[in-house]
Scaffold this active site. Sequence first.
Site, mmCIF file in Angstrom:
data_model
loop_
_atom_site.group_PDB
_atom_site.id
_atom_site.type_symbol
_atom_site.label_atom_id
_atom_site.label_comp_id
_atom_site.label_asym_id
_atom_site.label_seq_id
_atom_site.Cartn_x
_atom_site.Cartn_y
_atom_site.Cartn_z
ATOM 1 N N CYS A 258 -13.934 -36.992 -31.477
ATOM 2 C CA CYS A 258 -12.709 -36.602 -30.768
ATOM 3 C C CYS A 258 -12.801 -37.085 -29.327
ATOM 4 C CB CYS A 258 -12.554 -35.085 -30.816
ATOM 5 S SG CYS A 258 -11.079 -34.486 -29.975
ATOM 6 N N LEU A 259 -11.706 -37.625 -28.823
ATOM 7 C CA LEU A 259 -11.693 -38.106 -27.433
ATOM 8 C C LEU A 259 -11.904 -36.969 -26.444
ATOM 9 C CD1 LEU A 259 -8.755 -40.703 -27.599
ATOM 10 C CD2 LEU A 259 -11.210 -41.092 -27.876
ATOM 11 N N HIS B 83 -6.324 -33.878 -38.107
ATOM 12 C CA HIS B 83 -7.065 -33.695 -36.864
ATOM 13 C C HIS B 83 -6.105 -33.524 -35.684
ATOM 14 C CE1 HIS B 83 -10.607 -34.899 -34.163
ATOM 15 N NE2 HIS B 83 -9.567 -34.909 -33.349
ATOM 16 N N GLU B 84 -5.070 -34.380 -35.634
ATOM 17 C CA GLU B 84 -4.128 -34.311 -34.508
ATOM 18 C C GLU B 84 -3.278 -33.046 -34.544
ATOM 19 O OE1 GLU B 84 -4.545 -36.085 -32.040
ATOM 20 O OE2 GLU B 84 -5.897 -37.439 -33.085
ATOM 21 N N HIS C 195 -4.886 -30.117 -33.068
ATOM 22 C CA HIS C 195 -4.814 -30.028 -31.603
ATOM 23 C C HIS C 195 -3.574 -29.261 -31.142
ATOM 24 C CE1 HIS C 195 -8.247 -32.280 -30.202
ATOM 25 N NE2 HIS C 195 -7.952 -33.339 -30.927
ATOM 26 N N GLN D 132 -4.167 -33.041 -25.358
ATOM 27 C CA GLN D 132 -5.338 -33.788 -24.880
ATOM 28 C C GLN D 132 -5.058 -34.541 -23.583
ATOM 29 O OE1 GLN D 132 -6.059 -35.716 -28.932
ATOM 30 N NE2 GLN D 132 -8.126 -35.526 -28.121
ATOM 31 N N GLY E 157 -5.928 -41.691 -32.525
ATOM 32 C CA GLY E 157 -4.922 -40.642 -32.442
ATOM 33 C C GLY E 157 -5.085 -39.889 -31.144
HETATM 34 ZN ZN ZN Z 1 -9.276 -34.881 -31.248
#
Ligand code: ZN
Length: 174
Positions: free
Chosen positions: A94-95, A136-137, A140, A52, A47
């Site tokens: 998380c990226l 989670h997304e 953000h 991000q 995701g």
């Molecule tokens: Zn994340």
Amino acid sequence: MLKIAKLGNPILRKMAAPIDHREIKSFELQRLIDDMFEAMYDEPGIGLAAPQVSRSIQLVVMGCKDEGGFPETVLINPSIVYYGPEQVENWEGCLSVDGLRGKVTRPSVVRVKGLDRRGKPLDFEASGLYAVCIQHELDHLIGKVFLDRMKDMSTLTQLHEFQQYWQKEPTSVI
Ligand code: ZN
């Protein structure tokens, strides 16, 4: 390739702005969606939210082809309209947060509304990894990361130690 904003970048802490319906079919937005999928699969992740990649707009892309995964999904201006009563604990990463994993407890089922990449309304229920990824997304988009959702920081684990001690449990790197 789009560059991933990392923890400490103020854009990750901002509220993302809704996208104007008239902009959804624009070349720029359609290209951003394609570029976000490319960056997500390259990492790899399951995701990616627009903040991000340093775009403070309400757009997320998701997809996981593995067993127990979920279909490629684009959500524009999404909101969660229902949370199931049951809570489940999952490892998340998380990226935007390099090298860390932690356990997060979230509702196991969510119902989400939003628009797809053509601007058509979406309204569906998700469970399992899909539900974790959506929550989670969407976090953000309101300036939150999974660390904020951890009730107990004692599970915070560095990647090498995660692989050594905890890998057998399911993880979502989102
Ligand atoms: Zn994340």
